[in-house]
Design an enzyme around this catalytic site. Structure first.
Site, PDB file in Angstrom:
ATOM      1  N   LYS A  14       0.829  -1.211   0.000  1.00 40.69           N
ATOM      2  CA  LYS A  14       0.000   0.000   0.000  1.00 40.69           C
ATOM      3  C   LYS A  14       0.863   1.260   0.000  1.00 40.69           C
ATOM      4  CE  LYS A  14      -2.310  -0.979   3.823  1.00 40.69           C
ATOM      5  NZ  LYS A  14      -1.732  -2.271   4.226  1.00 40.69           N
ATOM      6  N   ARG A  89      -9.733   0.630   8.991  1.00 43.61           N
ATOM      7  CA  ARG A  89      -9.285  -0.716   9.329  1.00 43.61           C
ATOM      8  C   ARG A  89     -10.315  -1.486  10.133  1.00 43.61           C
ATOM      9  NH1 ARG A  89      -3.381   0.349   9.084  1.00 43.61           N
ATOM     10  NH2 ARG A  89      -2.166  -1.469   9.624  1.00 43.61           N
ATOM     11  N   ARG A 128      11.398  -6.013   4.980  1.00 48.59           N
ATOM     12  CA  ARG A 128      11.285  -4.583   5.289  1.00 48.59           C
ATOM     13  C   ARG A 128      11.858  -4.289   6.681  1.00 48.59           C
ATOM     14  NH1 ARG A 128       5.316  -2.162   5.014  1.00 48.59           N
ATOM     15  NH2 ARG A 128       5.062  -3.254   6.978  1.00 48.59           N
ATOM     16  N   ARG A 134      11.160  -0.555  12.146  1.00 48.37           N
ATOM     17  CA  ARG A 134       9.875  -0.709  12.816  1.00 48.37           C
ATOM     18  C   ARG A 134       9.884  -1.952  13.708  1.00 48.37           C
ATOM     19  NH1 ARG A 134       4.981   0.092   8.596  1.00 48.37           N
ATOM     20  NH2 ARG A 134       3.970  -1.042  10.277  1.00 48.37           N
ATOM     21  N   ARG A 146      -0.482  -8.996  13.574  1.00 48.48           N
ATOM     22  CA  ARG A 146      -1.010  -8.004  12.619  1.00 48.48           C
ATOM     23  C   ARG A 146      -1.830  -8.675  11.522  1.00 48.48           C
ATOM     24  NH1 ARG A 146       4.349  -5.432  11.127  1.00 48.48           N
ATOM     25  NH2 ARG A 146       3.260  -4.061   9.691  1.00 48.48           N
TER      26      ARG A 146
HETATM   27  P1  AMP Z   1       0.668   0.521   9.197  1.00 42.43           P
HETATM   28  O1  AMP Z   1       1.854   1.393   8.949  1.00 42.43           O
HETATM   29  O2  AMP Z   1      -0.506   0.891   8.371  1.00 42.43           O
HETATM   30  O3  AMP Z   1       1.011  -0.947   9.107  1.00 42.43           O
HETATM   31  O4  AMP Z   1       0.225   0.784  10.712  1.00 42.43           O
HETATM   32  C1  AMP Z   1       1.092   0.500  11.789  1.00 42.43           C
HETATM   33  C2  AMP Z   1       0.301   0.387  13.080  1.00 42.43           C
HETATM   34  O5  AMP Z   1      -0.373   1.628  13.351  1.00 42.43           O
HETATM   35  C3  AMP Z   1      -0.808  -0.668  13.077  1.00 42.43           C
HETATM   36  O6  AMP Z   1      -0.332  -1.970  13.373  1.00 42.43           O
HETATM   37  C4  AMP Z   1      -1.723  -0.121  14.169  1.00 42.43           C
HETATM   38  O7  AMP Z   1      -1.209  -0.377  15.460  1.00 42.43           O
HETATM   39  C5  AMP Z   1      -1.647   1.387  13.928  1.00 42.43           C
HETATM   40  N1  AMP Z   1      -2.678   1.823  12.956  1.00 42.43           N
HETATM   41  C6  AMP Z   1      -2.472   2.358  11.715  1.00 42.43           C
HETATM   42  N2  AMP Z   1      -3.628   2.645  11.116  1.00 42.43           N
HETATM   43  C7  AMP Z   1      -4.605   2.268  11.982  1.00 42.43           C
HETATM   44  C8  AMP Z   1      -6.026   2.292  11.919  1.00 42.43           C
HETATM   45  N3  AMP Z   1      -6.692   2.747  10.847  1.00 42.43           N
HETATM   46  N4  AMP Z   1      -6.708   1.827  13.004  1.00 42.43           N
HETATM   47  C9  AMP Z   1      -6.069   1.378  14.109  1.00 42.43           C
HETATM   48  N5  AMP Z   1      -4.733   1.310  14.209  1.00 42.43           N
HETATM   49  C10 AMP Z   1      -3.997   1.763  13.168  1.00 42.43           C
END
Ligand code: AMP
Length: 190
Positions: A14, A89, A128, A134, A146
């Site tokens: 994404k 999400r 990654r 991260r 996740r």
């Molecule tokens: P991402 O970079 O999109 O993988 O997001 C990393 C982390 O941020 C996720 O594992 C969640 O802990 C938090 N996060 C990001 N977007 C959301 C969302 N829309 N709702 C809840 N938690 C989020």
């Protein structure tokens, strides 16, 4: 406006595709993961709150995420549109998004869901993790959490948009430009 939800499990690509799409279509990028990481880096209260969820690979509570997205969407006034990456999400987030867009006389043009097999996702996230720094990319248990959270809480969001006739799926394995071409073809139909 061209307002797109780019959807898919962690590691689906994404972020990579968003970067190319915002350049091609001149859109704003709204990545909730990036926004949280920025807060985390700046040590804000929101960042501190989000950290305990993020580090474990769990979702940050809906009301926190929705408030943050609402603030960000307000800054896109006058833009050609935006890409939502990593949001919504949960179905509750999708419902809240529709409501807050309606209040602003805006709407989602469509959702594009990237489909990638689970083993490939894990491999990409592990890879990654070597450079992203991260915490949630580096631990097998967190990666598994996740993906589990995605299947249980996030996947129903695709049905939410399907019911509105707004869902398109794209096979997310192959060359970056090849996948980008397929996504662009969907967007050009909006
Ligand atoms: P991402 O970079 O999109 O993988 O997001 C990393 C982390 O941020 C996720 O594992 C969640 O802990 C938090 N996060 C990001 N977007 C959301 C969302 N829309 N709702 C809840 N938690 C989020």
């Amino acid at each position: 406006m061209l307002n797109i939800v780019l959807f898919g499990p962690p590691g689906a690509g994404k972020g990579t595709q968003s970067e190319k799409l915002i350049a091609k279509y001149e859109l704003e990028h709204i990545s909730t993961g990036d926004l949280f990481r920025k807060h985390l880096g700046e040590g804000t209260d929101l960042g501190k709150l989000a950290r305990k969820y993020m580090d474990e690979g769990r979702l940050v509570p809906d009301e926190v995420v929705i408030g943050m997205v609402d603030d960000k969407i307000k800054t896109t006034k006058g833009a050609k549109g935006f890409i939502l990456d990593g949001f919504p999400r949960t179905v509750a987030q999708a419902e809240a998004l529709d409501k807050l867009l309606e209040e602003k006389d805006m709407r989602i043009s469509g959702m594009i869901a990237l489909e990638v097999p689970e083993e490939e996702l894990k491999e990409r996230i592990r890879h990654r993790g070597k450079t992203s720094g991260r915490v949630d990319d580096q631990d097998e248990e967190k990666i598994n959490t996740r993906i589990k959270v995605y299947k249980e809480e996030t996947l129903p969001v695709a049905s939410y948009y399907e019911k509105q006739g707004k869902l398109s799926t794209v096979h997310g394995v192959g060359g970056i430009d090849e996948i980008f071409g397929k996504i662009s073809a969907v967007i050009d139909q909006y």
